[in-house]
Scaffold this motif. Structure first.
Motif, PDB file in Angstrom:
ATOM      1  N   ASP A   1     -37.654  41.137  46.408  1.00  0.00           N
ATOM      2  CA  ASP A   1     -38.479  40.084  45.834  1.00  0.00           C
ATOM      3  C   ASP A   1     -37.536  38.974  45.384  1.00  0.00           C
ATOM      4  OD1 ASP A   1     -37.402  40.878  43.364  1.00  0.00           O
ATOM      5  OD2 ASP A   1     -39.230  41.845  42.680  1.00  0.00           O
ATOM      6  N   ASP A   2     -38.064  37.945  44.768  1.00  0.00           N
ATOM      7  CA  ASP A   2     -37.256  36.791  44.392  1.00  0.00           C
ATOM      8  C   ASP A   2     -36.161  37.159  43.381  1.00  0.00           C
ATOM      9  OD1 ASP A   2     -36.730  33.907  44.512  1.00  0.00           O
ATOM     10  OD2 ASP A   2     -37.409  33.921  42.421  1.00  0.00           O
ATOM     11  N   ILE A   3     -36.470  38.015  42.439  1.00  0.00           N
ATOM     12  CA  ILE A   3     -35.479  38.399  41.426  1.00  0.00           C
ATOM     13  C   ILE A   3     -34.337  39.179  42.066  1.00  0.00           C
ATOM     14  CG2 ILE A   3     -35.084  39.804  39.361  1.00  0.00           C
ATOM     15  CD1 ILE A   3     -37.981  39.050  38.530  1.00  0.00           C
ATOM     16  N   LEU A   4     -34.648  40.160  42.909  1.00  0.00           N
ATOM     17  CA  LEU A   4     -33.596  40.910  43.586  1.00  0.00           C
ATOM     18  C   LEU A   4     -32.777  39.997  44.497  1.00  0.00           C
ATOM     19  CD1 LEU A   4     -35.331  44.271  44.547  1.00  0.00           C
ATOM     20  CD2 LEU A   4     -33.619  43.870  42.781  1.00  0.00           C
ATOM     21  N   TYR A   5     -33.447  39.112  45.204  1.00  0.00           N
ATOM     22  CA  TYR A   5     -32.753  38.200  46.123  1.00  0.00           C
ATOM     23  C   TYR A   5     -31.736  37.339  45.374  1.00  0.00           C
ATOM     24  CZ  TYR A   5     -32.125  34.610  49.701  1.00  0.00           C
ATOM     25  OH  TYR A   5     -31.595  33.743  50.617  1.00  0.00           O
ATOM     26  N   ARG A   6     -32.136  36.786  44.246  1.00  0.00           N
ATOM     27  CA  ARG A   6     -31.238  35.922  43.470  1.00  0.00           C
ATOM     28  C   ARG A   6     -30.085  36.692  42.838  1.00  0.00           C
ATOM     29  NH1 ARG A   6     -34.281  33.522  39.219  1.00  0.00           N
ATOM     30  NH2 ARG A   6     -36.022  34.850  39.727  1.00  0.00           N
ATOM     31  N   ASN A   7     -30.181  38.012  42.814  1.00  0.00           N
ATOM     32  CA  ASN A   7     -29.125  38.859  42.257  1.00  0.00           C
ATOM     33  C   ASN A   7     -28.438  39.696  43.331  1.00  0.00           C
ATOM     34  OD1 ASN A   7     -29.157  38.676  39.129  1.00  0.00           O
ATOM     35  ND2 ASN A   7     -31.289  38.562  39.773  1.00  0.00           N
ATOM     36  N   SER A   8     -28.563  39.276  44.567  1.00  0.00           N
ATOM     37  CA  SER A   8     -27.969  39.981  45.698  1.00  0.00           C
ATOM     38  C   SER A   8     -27.167  38.986  46.533  1.00  0.00           C
ATOM     39  CB  SER A   8     -29.078  40.628  46.539  1.00  0.00           C
ATOM     40  OG  SER A   8     -28.523  41.355  47.601  1.00  0.00           O
ATOM     41  N   PRO A   9     -25.918  38.736  46.132  1.00  0.00           N
ATOM     42  CA  PRO A   9     -25.121  37.705  46.807  1.00  0.00           C
ATOM     43  C   PRO A   9     -25.010  37.878  48.318  1.00  0.00           C
ATOM     44  CG  PRO A   9     -23.998  38.449  44.842  1.00  0.00           C
ATOM     45  CD  PRO A   9     -25.191  39.340  45.020  1.00  0.00           C
ATOM     46  N   VAL A  10     -24.943  39.113  48.802  1.00  0.00           N
ATOM     47  CA  VAL A  10     -24.837  39.264  50.250  1.00  0.00           C
ATOM     48  C   VAL A  10     -26.068  38.715  50.944  1.00  0.00           C
ATOM     49  CG1 VAL A  10     -23.210  41.182  50.197  1.00  0.00           C
ATOM     50  CG2 VAL A  10     -25.644  41.655  50.238  1.00  0.00           C
ATOM     51  N   ASN A  11     -27.220  38.779  50.296  1.00  0.00           N
ATOM     52  CA  ASN A  11     -28.437  38.249  50.895  1.00  0.00           C
ATOM     53  C   ASN A  11     -28.515  36.737  50.806  1.00  0.00           C
ATOM     54  OD1 ASN A  11     -29.475  41.207  49.786  1.00  0.00           O
ATOM     55  ND2 ASN A  11     -30.163  40.647  51.819  1.00  0.00           N
ATOM     56  N   TYR A  12     -28.354  36.178  49.595  1.00  0.00           N
ATOM     57  CA  TYR A  12     -28.539  34.729  49.513  1.00  0.00           C
ATOM     58  C   TYR A  12     -27.377  33.971  50.129  1.00  0.00           C
ATOM     59  CZ  TYR A  12     -26.070  34.701  44.932  1.00  0.00           C
ATOM     60  OH  TYR A  12     -25.173  34.845  43.916  1.00  0.00           O
ATOM     61  N   LEU A  13     -26.164  34.535  50.126  1.00  0.00           N
ATOM     62  CA  LEU A  13     -25.071  33.854  50.823  1.00  0.00           C
ATOM     63  C   LEU A  13     -25.250  33.927  52.334  1.00  0.00           C
ATOM     64  CD1 LEU A  13     -21.940  34.900  48.735  1.00  0.00           C
ATOM     65  CD2 LEU A  13     -23.023  32.654  48.830  1.00  0.00           C
ATOM     66  N   SER A  14     -25.774  35.047  52.824  1.00  0.00           N
ATOM     67  CA  SER A  14     -26.036  35.162  54.264  1.00  0.00           C
ATOM     68  C   SER A  14     -27.016  34.095  54.727  1.00  0.00           C
ATOM     69  CB  SER A  14     -26.609  36.546  54.604  1.00  0.00           C
ATOM     70  OG  SER A  14     -25.636  37.536  54.421  1.00  0.00           O
ATOM     71  N   ASP A  15     -27.987  33.787  53.891  1.00  0.00           N
ATOM     72  CA  ASP A  15     -29.009  32.798  54.253  1.00  0.00           C
ATOM     73  C   ASP A  15     -28.568  31.358  54.004  1.00  0.00           C
ATOM     74  OD1 ASP A  15     -30.651  34.888  54.955  1.00  0.00           O
ATOM     75  OD2 ASP A  15     -31.773  34.881  53.067  1.00  0.00           O
ATOM     76  N   MET A  16     -27.472  31.166  53.293  1.00  0.00           N
ATOM     77  CA  MET A  16     -27.014  29.824  52.938  1.00  0.00           C
ATOM     78  C   MET A  16     -26.336  29.168  54.153  1.00  0.00           C
ATOM     79  SD  MET A  16     -24.436  28.816  49.823  1.00  0.00           S
ATOM     80  CE  MET A  16     -25.590  29.371  48.561  1.00  0.00           C
ATOM     81  N   PRO A  17     -26.716  27.933  54.475  1.00  0.00           N
ATOM     82  CA  PRO A  17     -26.024  27.249  55.572  1.00  0.00           C
ATOM     83  C   PRO A  17     -24.540  27.070  55.248  1.00  0.00           C
ATOM     84  CG  PRO A  17     -27.972  26.010  54.866  1.00  0.00           C
ATOM     85  CD  PRO A  17     -27.776  27.119  53.877  1.00  0.00           C
ATOM     86  N   SER A  18     -23.689  27.162  56.261  1.00  0.00           N
ATOM     87  CA  SER A  18     -22.236  27.062  56.059  1.00  0.00           C
ATOM     88  C   SER A  18     -21.803  25.702  55.535  1.00  0.00           C
ATOM     89  CB  SER A  18     -21.503  27.371  57.363  1.00  0.00           C
ATOM     90  OG  SER A  18     -21.726  28.709  57.723  1.00  0.00           O
ATOM     91  N   ASP A  19     -22.651  24.689  55.698  1.00  0.00           N
ATOM     92  CA  ASP A  19     -22.310  23.352  55.198  1.00  0.00           C
ATOM     93  C   ASP A  19     -22.998  23.043  53.864  1.00  0.00           C
ATOM     94  OD1 ASP A  19     -24.890  23.150  56.169  1.00  0.00           O
ATOM     95  OD2 ASP A  19     -24.539  21.294  57.284  1.00  0.00           O
ATOM     96  N   HIS A  20     -23.545  24.060  53.231  1.00  0.00           N
ATOM     97  CA  HIS A  20     -24.211  23.875  51.933  1.00  0.00           C
ATOM     98  C   HIS A  20     -23.189  23.408  50.892  1.00  0.00           C
ATOM     99  CE1 HIS A  20     -26.531  24.716  48.319  1.00  0.00           C
ATOM    100  NE2 HIS A  20     -27.597  24.840  49.108  1.00  0.00           N
ATOM    101  N   PRO A  21     -23.559  22.496  49.996  1.00  0.00           N
ATOM    102  CA  PRO A  21     -22.616  22.007  48.978  1.00  0.00           C
ATOM    103  C   PRO A  21     -22.033  23.100  48.083  1.00  0.00           C
ATOM    104  CG  PRO A  21     -24.678  20.750  48.919  1.00  0.00           C
ATOM    105  CD  PRO A  21     -24.851  21.828  49.934  1.00  0.00           C
ATOM    106  N   TYR A  22     -22.735  24.212  47.897  1.00  0.00           N
ATOM    107  CA  TYR A  22     -22.212  25.292  47.063  1.00  0.00           C
ATOM    108  C   TYR A  22     -20.956  25.907  47.673  1.00  0.00           C
ATOM    109  CZ  TYR A  22     -26.625  25.295  44.433  1.00  0.00           C
ATOM    110  OH  TYR A  22     -27.712  24.958  43.669  1.00  0.00           O
TER     111      TYR A  22
END
Length: 130
Positions: free
Chosen positions: A40-61
């Motif tokens: 769910d949203d809470i687990l996703y925001r606390n699961s770096p392997v998931n949200y980093l996997s979904d983050m575009p490589s050119d993301h400002p973060y």
């Protein structure tokens, strides 16, 4: 994130202007061990392997992460199994995204135990503070 080192790693991976260094020891960086395939949203925001996997490589973060000191350390001995797997997964995601964090894998005799964590702290904290 879901264990002691996760409290250290958590401020790094979501955007934060507060911390510029993260030192995480024997962490669990995904929620699979406890929640299986549920997400769910809470687990996703606390699961770096998931949200980093979904983050575009050119993301400002990504640029922001690369301006920080990131050190993740894990042993390969007793009781480190799921933590080692999670660390390898995070290491892979960070490399694919161009995040220049450092991941150190200690020996097969290095267990998930306080005596080893003390040695890790003694080894790396002076480097991180210097």
């Amino acid at each position: 994130m879901l264990d002691g080192s996760d409290a250290c790693g958590e401020p790094l991976l979501p955007p934060s202007d507060i911390f510029d260094t993260v030192f995480a020891i024997s962490g669990l960086y995904d929620s699979k061990l406890f929640f299986g395939d549920y997400m769910d949203d809470i687990l996703y925001r606390n699961s770096p392997v998931n949200y980093l996997s979904d983050m575009p490589s050119d993301h400002p973060y990504i640029k922001m992460y690369n301006e920080r000191k990131i050190l993740i350390v894990v042993g390969q001995g007793a009781w480190e199994g799921p933590l080692l797997d999670s660390t390898r997964w995070l290491d892979d995601v960070m490399r694919r995204k161009g995040i220049n964090g450092r991941v150190e894998y200690w020996g097969y005799d290095v267990a998930h135990d306080w005596c080893w964590w003390y040695k890790m702290v003694e080894t790396y904290v002076p480097q991180l503070l210097g």
